[in-house]
Design an enzyme around this catalytic site. Structure first.
Site, PDB file in Angstrom:
ATOM      1  N   ARG A  47       0.836  -1.211   0.000  1.00  0.00           N
ATOM      2  CA  ARG A  47       0.000   0.000   0.000  1.00  0.00           C
ATOM      3  C   ARG A  47       0.867   1.256   0.000  1.00  0.00           C
ATOM      4  O   ARG A  47       1.871   1.324   0.704  1.00  0.00           O
ATOM      5  CB  ARG A  47      -0.937  -0.001   1.206  1.00  0.00           C
ATOM      6  CG  ARG A  47      -1.925  -1.151   1.125  1.00  0.00           C
ATOM      7  CD  ARG A  47      -3.286  -0.850   1.740  1.00  0.00           C
ATOM      8  NE  ARG A  47      -4.233  -1.868   1.292  1.00  0.00           N
ATOM      9  CZ  ARG A  47      -5.061  -1.721   0.266  1.00  0.00           C
ATOM     10  NH1 ARG A  47      -5.114  -0.578  -0.392  1.00  0.00           N
ATOM     11  NH2 ARG A  47      -5.866  -2.702  -0.098  1.00  0.00           N
ATOM     12  N   ASP A  48       0.449   2.245  -0.831  1.00  0.00           N
ATOM     13  CA  ASP A  48       1.139   3.535  -0.847  1.00  0.00           C
ATOM     14  C   ASP A  48       0.946   4.221   0.507  1.00  0.00           C
ATOM     15  O   ASP A  48      -0.139   4.204   1.084  1.00  0.00           O
ATOM     16  CB  ASP A  48       0.589   4.414  -1.975  1.00  0.00           C
ATOM     17  CG  ASP A  48       1.497   5.589  -2.280  1.00  0.00           C
ATOM     18  OD1 ASP A  48       2.092   5.587  -3.378  1.00  0.00           O
ATOM     19  OD2 ASP A  48       1.614   6.503  -1.438  1.00  0.00           O
ATOM     20  N   ILE A  49       2.022   4.815   1.009  1.00  0.00           N
ATOM     21  CA  ILE A  49       1.984   5.429   2.343  1.00  0.00           C
ATOM     22  C   ILE A  49       1.117   6.691   2.364  1.00  0.00           C
ATOM     23  O   ILE A  49       0.626   7.097   3.420  1.00  0.00           O
ATOM     24  CB  ILE A  49       3.432   5.724   2.812  1.00  0.00           C
ATOM     25  CG1 ILE A  49       3.522   5.789   4.317  1.00  0.00           C
ATOM     26  CG2 ILE A  49       4.013   6.945   2.144  1.00  0.00           C
ATOM     27  CD1 ILE A  49       4.942   5.701   4.857  1.00  0.00           C
ATOM     28  N   HIS A  92       7.921   1.262 -10.300  1.00  0.00           N
ATOM     29  CA  HIS A  92       6.685   0.927  -9.587  1.00  0.00           C
ATOM     30  C   HIS A  92       5.503   1.308 -10.456  1.00  0.00           C
ATOM     31  O   HIS A  92       5.537   2.287 -11.187  1.00  0.00           O
ATOM     32  CB  HIS A  92       6.589   1.618  -8.229  1.00  0.00           C
ATOM     33  CG  HIS A  92       6.842   3.092  -8.249  1.00  0.00           C
ATOM     34  ND1 HIS A  92       8.105   3.621  -8.385  1.00  0.00           N
ATOM     35  CD2 HIS A  92       6.003   4.148  -8.152  1.00  0.00           C
ATOM     36  CE1 HIS A  92       8.033   4.936  -8.368  1.00  0.00           C
ATOM     37  NE2 HIS A  92       6.761   5.293  -8.244  1.00  0.00           N
ATOM     38  N   GLU A 152       9.294  10.139  -8.242  1.00  0.00           N
ATOM     39  CA  GLU A 152       9.972  10.478  -6.974  1.00  0.00           C
ATOM     40  C   GLU A 152      10.919   9.370  -6.538  1.00  0.00           C
ATOM     41  O   GLU A 152      12.013   9.647  -6.060  1.00  0.00           O
ATOM     42  CB  GLU A 152       8.936  10.705  -5.873  1.00  0.00           C
ATOM     43  CG  GLU A 152       8.140  11.984  -6.043  1.00  0.00           C
ATOM     44  CD  GLU A 152       6.997  12.082  -5.054  1.00  0.00           C
ATOM     45  OE1 GLU A 152       7.028  11.389  -4.014  1.00  0.00           O
ATOM     46  OE2 GLU A 152       6.065  12.847  -5.329  1.00  0.00           O
TER      47      GLU A 152
HETATM   48  P1  AMP Z   1       6.311   8.365  -7.868  1.00  0.00           P
HETATM   49  O1  AMP Z   1       6.093   9.850  -7.844  1.00  0.00           O
HETATM   50  O2  AMP Z   1       5.596   7.679  -8.988  1.00  0.00           O
HETATM   51  O3  AMP Z   1       7.774   8.005  -7.788  1.00  0.00           O
HETATM   52  O4  AMP Z   1       5.590   7.814  -6.570  1.00  0.00           O
HETATM   53  C1  AMP Z   1       6.240   7.404  -5.397  1.00  0.00           C
HETATM   54  C2  AMP Z   1       5.176   6.942  -4.430  1.00  0.00           C
HETATM   55  O5  AMP Z   1       5.810   6.241  -3.379  1.00  0.00           O
HETATM   56  C3  AMP Z   1       4.351   8.065  -3.788  1.00  0.00           C
HETATM   57  O6  AMP Z   1       2.973   7.862  -4.097  1.00  0.00           O
HETATM   58  C4  AMP Z   1       4.647   7.913  -2.300  1.00  0.00           C
HETATM   59  O7  AMP Z   1       3.531   8.188  -1.483  1.00  0.00           O
HETATM   60  C5  AMP Z   1       5.075   6.452  -2.199  1.00  0.00           C
HETATM   61  N1  AMP Z   1       5.937   6.135  -1.077  1.00  0.00           N
HETATM   62  C6  AMP Z   1       7.057   6.788  -0.684  1.00  0.00           C
HETATM   63  N2  AMP Z   1       7.602   6.185   0.387  1.00  0.00           N
HETATM   64  C7  AMP Z   1       6.809   5.130   0.669  1.00  0.00           C
HETATM   65  C8  AMP Z   1       6.833   4.097   1.665  1.00  0.00           C
HETATM   66  N3  AMP Z   1       7.787   4.060   2.600  1.00  0.00           N
HETATM   67  N4  AMP Z   1       5.850   3.165   1.657  1.00  0.00           N
HETATM   68  C9  AMP Z   1       4.869   3.200   0.714  1.00  0.00           C
HETATM   69  N5  AMP Z   1       4.800   4.138  -0.242  1.00  0.00           N
HETATM   70  C10 AMP Z   1       5.742   5.081  -0.268  1.00  0.00           C
END
Ligand code: AMP
Length: 125
Positions: free
Chosen positions: A34-36, A109, A104
């Site tokens: 799950r996304d945080i 992913h 990010e």
């Molecule tokens: P992106 O902008 O596509 O690289 O998305 C990165 C995603 O990773 C974002 O939606 C964040 O909320 C998610 N994210 C960052 N750190 C974590 C974590 N520790 N556990 C779960 N999701 C994360």
């Protein structure tokens, strides 16, 4: 072409068990969690366990077994969280890459977003 994988990224740490996650599904080659910061009621990330920066890196260099497992896992996650249009109300699948993709975390992913409308695909710029 050389892709520069940073093994200190947060998803690499999740895969090594250094950072906790809420796992939805795990296979030989993938982890779904799950996304945080969920952007919709259902927001799951599916990642390969291998060190791939983004989708085109994966498409070029992953083995057939990794690619098949990643693709099948995405489908199974859609079923597991009830967003497949077959049985639910649908989803948006997104994979951001690089600067213009506004990525990010530099580990491939796929976001699976559901449980509410995702809205228009991308705002016209
Ligand atoms: P992106 O902008 O596509 O690289 O998305 C990165 C995603 O990773 C974002 O939606 C964040 O909320 C998610 N994210 C960052 N750190 C974590 C974590 N520790 N556990 C779960 N999701 C994360």
């Amino acid at each position: 072409m050389a892709y520069d994988y940073d093994d200190q990224n947060i998803f690499a740490k999740i895969l090594r068990g250094e950072v906790p996650n809420t796992t939805v599904m795990e296979t030989d080659h993938c982890l779904a969690f799950r996304d945080i910061q969920p952007a919709r009621p259902e927001h799951v990330l599916v990642i390969p366990k291998g060190p791939y920066v983004n989708y085109d890196h994966f498409a070029r260099e992953a083995s057939d077994a990794e690619i098949v497992d990643f693709t099948r896992t995405i489908g199974k996650v859609c079923d597991a969280i009830g967003v497949s249009p077959d049985t639910g109300d649908g989803y948006r699948m997104i994979s951001n890459a690089g600067e213009h993709g506004v990525q990010e975390v530099p580990h491939l992913h796929v976001h699976i977003l559901g449980g509410a409308s995702a809205g228009r695909m991308v705002e016209r710029g």
